[in-house]
Design a protein around this motif. Structure first.
Motif, PDB file in Angstrom:
ATOM      1  N   THR A  29      46.433  32.067  36.367  1.00 27.84           N
ATOM      2  CA  THR A  29      45.469  33.012  35.804  1.00 27.84           C
ATOM      3  C   THR A  29      44.127  32.936  36.526  1.00 27.84           C
ATOM      4  O   THR A  29      43.151  33.526  36.067  1.00 27.84           O
ATOM      5  CB  THR A  29      45.234  32.748  34.303  1.00 27.84           C
ATOM      6  OG1 THR A  29      44.624  31.461  34.147  1.00 27.84           O
ATOM      7  CG2 THR A  29      46.533  32.830  33.513  1.00 27.84           C
ATOM      8  N   GLN A  52      47.445  35.956  28.583  1.00 23.83           N
ATOM      9  CA  GLN A  52      46.472  36.735  29.338  1.00 23.83           C
ATOM     10  C   GLN A  52      45.087  36.157  29.037  1.00 23.83           C
ATOM     11  O   GLN A  52      44.768  35.867  27.882  1.00 23.83           O
ATOM     12  CB  GLN A  52      46.543  38.200  28.911  1.00 23.83           C
ATOM     13  CG  GLN A  52      45.797  39.151  29.786  1.00 23.83           C
ATOM     14  CD  GLN A  52      46.026  40.602  29.367  1.00 23.83           C
ATOM     15  OE1 GLN A  52      46.232  40.902  28.200  1.00 23.83           O
ATOM     16  NE2 GLN A  52      45.983  41.500  30.340  1.00 23.83           N
ATOM     17  N   THR A  60      42.876  39.540  32.839  1.00 29.67           N
ATOM     18  CA  THR A  60      43.749  39.324  33.991  1.00 29.67           C
ATOM     19  C   THR A  60      45.061  40.070  33.772  1.00 29.67           C
ATOM     20  O   THR A  60      45.335  40.576  32.680  1.00 29.67           O
ATOM     21  CB  THR A  60      44.073  37.823  34.163  1.00 29.67           C
ATOM     22  OG1 THR A  60      44.757  37.361  32.988  1.00 29.67           O
ATOM     23  CG2 THR A  60      42.822  37.009  34.401  1.00 29.67           C
TER      24      THR A  60
END
Length: 158
Positions: A29, A52, A60
Motif C-alpha cells: 500500500t 485500502q 490507494t
C-alpha cells in the motif's frame, strides 16, 4: 534497513516480518503522504477480503476484493497508527486491529487462529504502509512497515 524516499515527506523505513501463510500475489500500500484512513472488507463471519488505505485523503488502489462488509476508520488530525495486530488461520487473515496514537482502535474480523502483533521499535514511529500477499479471494499475509516523520524539517529517524 534505512530507506530515504524522495517526496514531500522524508522517511526512513523499518521493515517488519509478515504474518500469515502467504499464498498468492504480493501487494504493497506504499504511497506518498501520511496515512489518514483505513478501509477493510470482511466476508460475513469469515476472513479479511480487502484492504485500502488513504494517504492525505487520497485512497490507494484496493488490495484484493471488495466483497462483504466494508468498515472504515478516519484518523484525526495528528493521529497515526502505532500498532497492528490480528489473527490468521486456514490460509487467510481473519482479524485485524489498528491502534492509534490517540488510544483509539479499529477492529475488523473474527477472533480465530494464530495471533500476531506488530508495533514500531523506535519511539515516535507510525505505520507507513502494509505489504503481504493476497490470492484474489482474501488477504493471505500481512506485514507492517514503520517510520518516524518529523514535520518541522522533513527529516526521519528510524
Amino acid at each position: 534497513m534505512q530507506i530515504q524516499l524522495t517526496m514531500a515527506y522524508s522517511w526512513e523505513i523499518a521493515l517488519a516480518l509478515a504474518a500469515g501463510d502467504g499464498s498468492g500475489t504480493e501487494y504493497s500500500t506504499a504511497h506518498t503522504g501520511r496515512i489518514t484512513g483505513i478501509r477493510i472488507w470482511e466476508y460475513s463471519s469469515a476472513y479479511i477480503g480487502g484492504i485500502q488505505l488513504s494517504y492525505d485523503g487520497n485512497w490507494t488502489t484496493l488490495v484484493c476484493a471488495n466483497y462483504g462488509t466494508q468498515m472504515e476508520m478516519t484518523l484525526l488530525d495528528n493521529e497515526s497508527i502505532v500498532q497492528v495486530s490480528g489473527k490468521y488461520d486456514y490460509g487467510y487473515i481473519y482479524e485485524l486491529m489498528f491502534v492509534t496514537s490517540q488510544g483509539r482502535s479499529f477492529k475488523v474480523g473474527q477472533p480465530s487462529g494464530i495471533s500476531f502483533n506488530f508495533y514500531p521499535t523506535h519511539d515516535g514511529s507510525e505505520l507507513r504502509f502494509l505489504s503481504g500477499r493476497q490470492n484474489g479471494w482474501g488477504i493471505t499475509s500481512i506485514g507492517a512497515h514503520w517510520a518516524v516523520y518529523h514535520s518541522s524539517d522533513n527529516s526521519v529517524t528510524p
